[in-house]
Design a protein around this motif. Structure first.
Motif, mmCIF file in Angstrom:
data_model
loop_
_atom_site.group_PDB
_atom_site.id
_atom_site.type_symbol
_atom_site.label_atom_id
_atom_site.label_comp_id
_atom_site.label_asym_id
_atom_site.label_seq_id
_atom_site.Cartn_x
_atom_site.Cartn_y
_atom_site.Cartn_z
ATOM 1 N N ASP A 72 0.846 -1.188 0.000
ATOM 2 C CA ASP A 72 0.000 0.000 0.000
ATOM 3 C C ASP A 72 0.879 1.233 0.000
ATOM 4 N N ASP A 73 0.705 2.086 -0.983
ATOM 5 C CA ASP A 73 1.508 3.292 -1.083
ATOM 6 C C ASP A 73 0.611 4.464 -1.471
ATOM 7 N N PRO A 74 -0.141 5.012 -0.513
ATOM 8 C CA PRO A 74 -1.063 6.092 -0.853
ATOM 9 C C PRO A 74 -0.313 7.364 -1.220
ATOM 10 N N GLY A 75 -0.859 8.085 -2.167
ATOM 11 C CA GLY A 75 -0.263 9.352 -2.574
ATOM 12 C C GLY A 75 -0.756 10.478 -1.692
ATOM 13 N N LYS A 76 -0.377 11.692 -2.069
ATOM 14 C CA LYS A 76 -0.839 12.843 -1.293
ATOM 15 C C LYS A 76 -2.321 13.067 -1.577
ATOM 16 N N GLY A 77 -3.007 13.664 -0.645
ATOM 17 C CA GLY A 77 -4.429 13.915 -0.804
ATOM 18 C C GLY A 77 -4.709 15.062 -1.761
ATOM 19 N N LEU A 78 -5.960 15.186 -2.161
ATOM 20 C CA LEU A 78 -6.370 16.272 -3.041
ATOM 21 C C LEU A 78 -6.729 17.497 -2.219
ATOM 22 N N SER A 79 -6.446 18.663 -2.771
ATOM 23 C CA SER A 79 -6.866 19.900 -2.108
ATOM 24 C C SER A 79 -8.358 20.110 -2.374
ATOM 25 N N VAL A 80 -8.933 21.098 -1.716
ATOM 26 C CA VAL A 80 -10.361 21.383 -1.905
ATOM 27 C C VAL A 80 -10.636 21.793 -3.341
ATOM 28 N N GLY A 81 -9.777 22.614 -3.909
ATOM 29 C CA GLY A 81 -9.953 23.045 -5.295
ATOM 30 C C GLY A 81 -9.866 21.888 -6.277
ATOM 31 N N GLU A 82 -8.888 21.003 -6.064
ATOM 32 C CA GLU A 82 -8.757 19.836 -6.940
ATOM 33 C C GLU A 82 -9.961 18.915 -6.822
ATOM 34 N N THR A 83 -10.461 18.748 -5.607
ATOM 35 C CA THR A 83 -11.620 17.881 -5.400
ATOM 36 C C THR A 83 -12.851 18.457 -6.086
ATOM 37 N N LEU A 84 -13.095 19.754 -5.909
ATOM 38 C CA LEU A 84 -14.250 20.381 -6.559
ATOM 39 C C LEU A 84 -14.117 20.343 -8.079
ATOM 40 N N GLY A 85 -12.918 20.576 -8.570
ATOM 41 C CA GLY A 85 -12.704 20.524 -10.011
ATOM 42 C C GLY A 85 -12.948 19.145 -10.581
ATOM 43 N N LEU A 86 -12.488 18.121 -9.878
ATOM 44 C CA LEU A 86 -12.605 16.752 -10.362
ATOM 45 C C LEU A 86 -14.021 16.207 -10.257
ATOM 46 N N TYR A 87 -14.702 16.485 -9.163
ATOM 47 C CA TYR A 87 -15.992 15.855 -8.908
ATOM 48 C C TYR A 87 -17.189 16.764 -9.164
ATOM 49 N N VAL A 88 -16.975 18.071 -9.409
ATOM 50 C CA VAL A 88 -18.089 18.977 -9.684
ATOM 51 C C VAL A 88 -17.914 19.632 -11.051
ATOM 52 N N LEU A 89 -16.805 20.334 -11.249
ATOM 53 C CA LEU A 89 -16.634 21.097 -12.485
ATOM 54 C C LEU A 89 -16.435 20.205 -13.712
ATOM 55 N N ALA A 90 -15.657 19.158 -13.590
ATOM 56 C CA ALA A 90 -15.416 18.285 -14.747
ATOM 57 C C ALA A 90 -16.714 17.615 -15.236
ATOM 58 N N PRO A 91 -17.554 17.046 -14.356
ATOM 59 C CA PRO A 91 -18.822 16.480 -14.854
ATOM 60 C C PRO A 91 -19.749 17.542 -15.457
ATOM 61 N N LEU A 92 -19.799 18.738 -14.846
ATOM 62 C CA LEU A 92 -20.641 19.797 -15.413
ATOM 63 C C LEU A 92 -20.134 20.223 -16.785
ATOM 64 N N ALA A 93 -18.823 20.336 -16.946
ATOM 65 C CA ALA A 93 -18.258 20.706 -18.238
ATOM 66 C C ALA A 93 -18.532 19.623 -19.279
ATOM 67 N N LEU A 94 -18.383 18.375 -18.896
ATOM 68 C CA LEU A 94 -18.656 17.269 -19.812
ATOM 69 C C LEU A 94 -20.122 17.266 -20.232
ATOM 70 N N PHE A 95 -21.022 17.494 -19.281
ATOM 71 C CA PHE A 95 -22.447 17.577 -19.595
ATOM 72 C C PHE A 95 -22.730 18.719 -20.559
ATOM 73 N N ALA A 96 -22.131 19.881 -20.310
ATOM 74 C CA ALA A 96 -22.354 21.037 -21.177
ATOM 75 C C ALA A 96 -21.822 20.785 -22.590
ATOM 76 N N ILE A 97 -20.678 20.140 -22.698
ATOM 77 C CA ILE A 97 -20.112 19.835 -24.020
ATOM 78 C C ILE A 97 -21.021 18.881 -24.782
ATOM 79 N N ILE A 98 -21.486 17.828 -24.129
ATOM 80 C CA ILE A 98 -22.357 16.856 -24.793
ATOM 81 C C ILE A 98 -23.682 17.500 -25.182
ATOM 82 N N ALA A 99 -24.278 18.287 -24.276
ATOM 83 C CA ALA A 99 -25.537 18.954 -24.598
ATOM 84 C C ALA A 99 -25.351 19.940 -25.747
ATOM 85 N N GLY A 100 -24.241 20.676 -25.761
ATOM 86 C CA GLY A 100 -23.972 21.609 -26.844
ATOM 87 C C GLY A 100 -23.807 20.905 -28.182
ATOM 88 N N LEU A 101 -23.095 19.790 -28.184
ATOM 89 C CA LEU A 101 -22.925 19.035 -29.421
ATOM 90 C C LEU A 101 -24.245 18.490 -29.935
#
Length: 83
Positions: free
Chosen positions: A36-65
């Motif tokens: 087991d070799d865990p890496g460093k944790g995610l910051s709040v900004g990275e977490t929000l970007g990965l789990y909130v902004l990225a899915p919203l952006a992907l949804f917007a791109i698909i809906a726009g297309l």
């Protein structure tokens, strides 16, 4: 008879869930596994970007297309003809 089957199904589901919970290991175990070799944790900004902004952006791109590539001309639903 229907109530009896529902109670049986509920008891089976509850029993299965209880056994799965009892046999699973804790989520936040203090003992590390071999290799087991865990890496460093995610910051709040990275977490929000990965789990909130990225899915919203992907949804917007698909809906726009879908809207841009939609070939249909008639946007209003057609009325049903009375028989």
């Amino acid at each position: 008879m229907d109530k009896k089957n529902a109670l049986r199904a509920g008891a089976l589901a509850a029993g299965t869930t209880l056994m799965m919970l009892l046999m699973s290991s804790p989520a936040f175990a203090n003992i590390r596994d071999d290799g087991d070799d865990p890496g460093k944790g995610l910051s709040v900004g990275e977490t929000l970007g990965l789990y909130v902004l990225a899915p919203l952006a992907l949804f917007a791109i698909i809906a726009g297309l879908v809207m841009v590539l939609d070939k249909s001309k008639d946007r209003q639903p057609k009325a049903k003809a009375k028989a």
